[in-house]
Write a protein that holds these residues in place. Structure first.
Motif, mmCIF file in Angstrom:
data_model
loop_
_atom_site.group_PDB
_atom_site.id
_atom_site.type_symbol
_atom_site.label_atom_id
_atom_site.label_comp_id
_atom_site.label_asym_id
_atom_site.label_seq_id
_atom_site.Cartn_x
_atom_site.Cartn_y
_atom_site.Cartn_z
ATOM 1 N N ARG A 84 -59.736 1.311 -6.865
ATOM 2 C CA ARG A 84 -58.693 0.340 -6.564
ATOM 3 C C ARG A 84 -58.564 -0.640 -7.729
ATOM 4 N N ALA B 22 -58.825 1.879 -10.486
ATOM 5 C CA ALA B 22 -58.095 3.049 -9.980
ATOM 6 C C ALA B 22 -57.911 4.059 -11.112
ATOM 7 N N LEU C 258 -49.135 8.750 -12.319
ATOM 8 C CA LEU C 258 -48.638 9.285 -11.059
ATOM 9 C C LEU C 258 -47.259 9.924 -11.242
ATOM 10 N N ILE D 47 -54.562 9.676 -2.352
ATOM 11 C CA ILE D 47 -54.039 8.455 -2.960
ATOM 12 C C ILE D 47 -53.068 7.827 -1.964
ATOM 13 N N GLN E 288 -50.017 5.855 -0.955
ATOM 14 C CA GLN E 288 -48.760 5.423 -1.558
ATOM 15 C C GLN E 288 -48.152 4.252 -0.776
ATOM 16 N N ASP F 12 -55.048 2.828 -3.651
ATOM 17 C CA ASP F 12 -56.453 3.219 -3.517
ATOM 18 C C ASP F 12 -56.589 4.738 -3.555
ATOM 19 N N VAL F 13 -57.677 5.196 -4.163
ATOM 20 C CA VAL F 13 -57.957 6.622 -4.342
ATOM 21 C C VAL F 13 -59.317 6.937 -3.743
#
Length: 249
Positions: free
Chosen positions: A44, A48, A55, A85, A87, A111-112
């Motif tokens: 994050r 991130a 993206l 991820i 969105q 966040d991933v």
């Protein structure tokens, strides 16, 4: 859960020392603590792994998923099939079920999650559920491997992201040593605040520090009396960040 923490030997040693200093938690709290610490390694902000430009460049590879509120996205303890991820919307991470279910983290846009577990071949320790009608992007395990193997800029960015997250995790562990519990609680609240609140129940906060819940409750009440925080069900409102920072040291 059967997974192992993505930390170095020195980090795990620091955790062992911290738990000896702070007192070990009951077995169920240990599972919550494990999941909560993993949740804090989510990519994050500056850590991130994918920038907005990246993206956009990956638009053809990323798959978009529209998830209805309340839908389970993945279950803890199972093999990780993709990198996720966020969105739009929010995703709750929790351990346990029914009355024993405890929230250990909340994912927000950008966040991933799942990348470290894919790299290590370990399952995620928590279950993910959509808190809102949510839009997610995903990279399958094969696409993730192909991306890292064929795009040096993204591979370097991802490596940097993982290193940042693990270093931050280790520093948090080392920061537990030699601090009063009040300072630890204050620092944890400041680390976890999002939009003026910490969206975690007190049981989770206690598990993240490896202490008993009544001890954390007592400190939160003291901070509330000072006008620094507001305590409510499953969340803490941060009313005076500067005052809280003085307690954190």
């Amino acid at each position: 859960m059967g997974s192992r923490l993505p930390w170095s030997d020195s980090t795990r040693a620091a955790l062992d020392r911290a738990m000896r200093v702070l007192g070990s938690a009951p077995a169920d709290e240990a599972a919550i603590r494990h999941a909560a610490w993993v949740a804090r390694c989510v990519g994050r902000g500056d850590a991130a792994p994918l920038t907005p430009d990246a993206l956009t460049a990956l638009a053809a590879t990323l798959k978009q998923h529209r998830i209805e509120r309340g839908t389970v996205i993945f279950h803890g303890g199972r093999p990780v099939g993709a990198v996720w991820i966020v969105q739009h919307g929010r995703v709750e991470l929790s351990v346990g079920s029914g009355r024993r279910r405890t929230v250990v983290g909340v994912l927000r846009p950008g966040d991933v999650d799942g990348d470290i577990q894919l790299l290590l071949g370990t399952p995620l320790p928590y279950t993910a559920r959509a808190l809102d009608d949510t839009t997610l992007l995903s990279l399958t395990a094969d696409d993730f491997d192909h991306l890292l193997a064929t795009s040096l800029p993204i591979a370097r960015r991802w490596l940097s992201s993982v290193a940042q997250r693990l270093a931050a995790s280790q520093m948090r562990l080392l920061g537990l040593l030699g601090r009063t519990l009040t300072a630890q609680v204050a620092r944890l609240l400041l680390d976890e605040v999002v939009d003026g609140q910490v969206p975690l129940p007190q049981r989770t906060l206690a598990a993240m520090l490896g202490v008993q819940r009544p001890s954390v409750n007592k400190i939160l009440k003291e901070l509330e009396r000072e006008g620094l925080v507001g305590v409510r069900y499953a969340a803490i409102d941060i009313l005076d960040p500067e005052g809280l920072a003085k307690h954190a040291g």
